[in-house]
Each structure stands twice: as C-alpha cells, then as structure tokens.
Design a protein around this motif. Structure first.
Motif, PDB file in Angstrom:
ATOM      1  N   ARG A  49     -24.040 -17.305 -67.139  1.00  0.00           N
ATOM      2  CA  ARG A  49     -23.401 -16.309 -68.013  1.00  0.00           C
ATOM      3  C   ARG A  49     -24.429 -15.463 -68.756  1.00  0.00           C
ATOM      4  O   ARG A  49     -24.133 -14.352 -69.183  1.00  0.00           O
ATOM      5  CB  ARG A  49     -22.490 -17.006 -69.026  1.00  0.00           C
ATOM      6  CG  ARG A  49     -21.391 -17.872 -68.412  1.00  0.00           C
ATOM      7  CD  ARG A  49     -20.451 -17.061 -67.555  1.00  0.00           C
ATOM      8  NE  ARG A  49     -19.799 -16.052 -68.337  1.00  0.00           N
ATOM      9  CZ  ARG A  49     -18.503 -15.879 -68.440  1.00  0.00           C
ATOM     10  NH1 ARG A  49     -17.685 -16.634 -67.750  1.00  0.00           N
ATOM     11  NH2 ARG A  49     -18.006 -14.936 -69.190  1.00  0.00           N
ATOM     12  N   LYS A  50     -25.624 -15.993 -68.929  1.00  0.00           N
ATOM     13  CA  LYS A  50     -26.721 -15.277 -69.599  1.00  0.00           C
ATOM     14  C   LYS A  50     -27.973 -15.492 -68.751  1.00  0.00           C
ATOM     15  O   LYS A  50     -28.345 -16.621 -68.475  1.00  0.00           O
ATOM     16  CB  LYS A  50     -26.955 -15.822 -71.012  1.00  0.00           C
ATOM     17  CG  LYS A  50     -25.760 -15.681 -71.941  1.00  0.00           C
ATOM     18  CD  LYS A  50     -26.084 -16.285 -73.292  1.00  0.00           C
ATOM     19  CE  LYS A  50     -24.909 -16.207 -74.241  1.00  0.00           C
ATOM     20  NZ  LYS A  50     -25.233 -16.785 -75.562  1.00  0.00           N
ATOM     21  N   LYS A  51     -28.621 -14.396 -68.354  1.00  0.00           N
ATOM     22  CA  LYS A  51     -29.786 -14.479 -67.472  1.00  0.00           C
ATOM     23  C   LYS A  51     -31.092 -14.327 -68.245  1.00  0.00           C
ATOM     24  O   LYS A  51     -31.165 -13.555 -69.204  1.00  0.00           O
ATOM     25  CB  LYS A  51     -29.727 -13.394 -66.396  1.00  0.00           C
ATOM     26  CG  LYS A  51     -28.593 -13.633 -65.427  1.00  0.00           C
ATOM     27  CD  LYS A  51     -28.823 -13.289 -63.994  1.00  0.00           C
ATOM     28  CE  LYS A  51     -30.108 -13.538 -63.354  1.00  0.00           C
ATOM     29  NZ  LYS A  51     -30.241 -14.748 -62.567  1.00  0.00           N
ATOM     30  N   ILE A  53     -33.053 -16.018 -70.399  1.00  0.00           N
ATOM     31  CA  ILE A  53     -33.196 -16.222 -71.833  1.00  0.00           C
ATOM     32  C   ILE A  53     -34.585 -16.804 -72.096  1.00  0.00           C
ATOM     33  O   ILE A  53     -35.018 -17.731 -71.404  1.00  0.00           O
ATOM     34  CB  ILE A  53     -32.096 -17.166 -72.375  1.00  0.00           C
ATOM     35  CG1 ILE A  53     -30.711 -16.598 -72.047  1.00  0.00           C
ATOM     36  CG2 ILE A  53     -32.262 -17.428 -73.861  1.00  0.00           C
ATOM     37  CD1 ILE A  53     -30.436 -15.212 -72.593  1.00  0.00           C
ATOM     38  N   THR A  64     -38.512 -18.461 -69.057  1.00  0.00           N
ATOM     39  CA  THR A  64     -37.131 -17.983 -69.126  1.00  0.00           C
ATOM     40  C   THR A  64     -36.264 -18.905 -68.275  1.00  0.00           C
ATOM     41  O   THR A  64     -36.710 -19.462 -67.271  1.00  0.00           O
ATOM     42  CB  THR A  64     -36.982 -16.536 -68.620  1.00  0.00           C
ATOM     43  OG1 THR A  64     -37.370 -16.471 -67.259  1.00  0.00           O
ATOM     44  CG2 THR A  64     -37.800 -15.567 -69.455  1.00  0.00           C
ATOM     45  N   ASP A  66     -31.775 -19.489 -67.222  1.00  0.00           N
ATOM     46  CA  ASP A  66     -30.403 -18.999 -67.297  1.00  0.00           C
ATOM     47  C   ASP A  66     -29.554 -19.987 -68.083  1.00  0.00           C
ATOM     48  O   ASP A  66     -29.894 -21.168 -68.206  1.00  0.00           O
ATOM     49  CB  ASP A  66     -29.828 -18.829 -65.889  1.00  0.00           C
ATOM     50  CG  ASP A  66     -30.586 -17.793 -65.072  1.00  0.00           C
ATOM     51  OD1 ASP A  66     -31.222 -16.904 -65.671  1.00  0.00           O
ATOM     52  OD2 ASP A  66     -30.533 -17.877 -63.832  1.00  0.00           O
ATOM     53  N   GLU A  82     -23.101 -24.175 -74.502  1.00  0.00           N
ATOM     54  CA  GLU A  82     -23.999 -23.471 -73.609  1.00  0.00           C
ATOM     55  C   GLU A  82     -25.013 -24.483 -73.082  1.00  0.00           C
ATOM     56  O   GLU A  82     -25.495 -25.331 -73.838  1.00  0.00           O
ATOM     57  CB  GLU A  82     -24.730 -22.354 -74.351  1.00  0.00           C
ATOM     58  CG  GLU A  82     -23.808 -21.264 -74.834  1.00  0.00           C
ATOM     59  CD  GLU A  82     -24.528 -20.156 -75.565  1.00  0.00           C
ATOM     60  OE1 GLU A  82     -24.016 -19.028 -75.535  1.00  0.00           O
ATOM     61  OE2 GLU A  82     -25.585 -20.417 -76.171  1.00  0.00           O
TER      62      GLU A  82
END
Length: 122
Positions: A49-51, A53, A64, A66, A82
């Motif tokens: 849902r969030k790439k 980070i 980084t 996900d 999350e």
C-alpha cells in the motif's frame, strides 16, 4: 529486558479467512513497525500500500521497504496494523505499534505478552 519470540497469524483485512501462521517472531518494543517476510505477506494476500518507505537501521544504514496492511493475531490479541515487507536478512519483528494495537505489554520475567488493562477514554 531480554528477548523472546511468539507465534502469530496474519491475514489480509479484506480476506481474513486466509490466515498464515508465522512461528518465532521476535517481540521488539524498540521497533516501531512489525517486519514480516515478504513471501509470507504475499502468501496471505497482503498487498503493498506504501512503496519505498525510508528506514534507518540500528547500525545507521538507510534502507527502503514497502508497507501493507494486515490483521495480526497472537492468542487472544488481535489488531490491524501496517507491516513492513521484509527482505532476505531482515528480522521477523513484532513491533511497538502492533503491541499497542493488541493493548498488550511485555511481561519480561515470564517472557510473554499480557493485557495492559482497560484502555483510557476521553
């Protein structure tokens, strides 16, 4: 405080019946997020849902990863949180946000999670 591991189950909030068991997950109150292997999150149907980070590792290295959303369960405790899609070499961690969602605290002497008591209301 010492460390200990717990068995958990994860599932996709949109398809909670498809649950994946994960053994020996390290309880880490110093980690903000829960980190779980990407292959297990994928098997549970949890999607990114969030790439990309940004995180700073304990050794100072910048990486980084996900993030996706999962139902996480351990015994009587359950929450939606999350979760970080862990790569090879990353630890399997149950982080502080998940513990807070569980309304659980660490009993360091008995090396287990226990209910933190009634939640504070306004």
């Amino acid at each position: 405080m010492g460390t200990f591991r717990v068995n958990i189950a994860i599932s996709n909030p949109e398809k909670p019946a498809k649950e994946i068991e994960i053994e020996k997950t390290l309880v880490d109150t110093g980690a903000e997020y829960s980190w779980l292997p990407e292959e297990l999150l994928n098997r549970a149907g949890i999607t990114v849902r969030k790439k990309d980070i940004a995180f700073v590792m304990a050794n100072g290295k910048h990486i980084t990863r996900d993030i996706g959303y999962a139902i996480i369960r351990h015994g009587e405790f359950e929450t939606v949180d999350e979760v970080v899609f862990g790569k090879e070499g990353d630890l399997r961690l149950l982080g502080a946000r998940t513990l807070e969602g569980f309304a659980a605290v660490v009993d360091a002497r008995r090396k287990k999670l226990v209910a933190s008591g009634p939640l504070t209301a306004a």
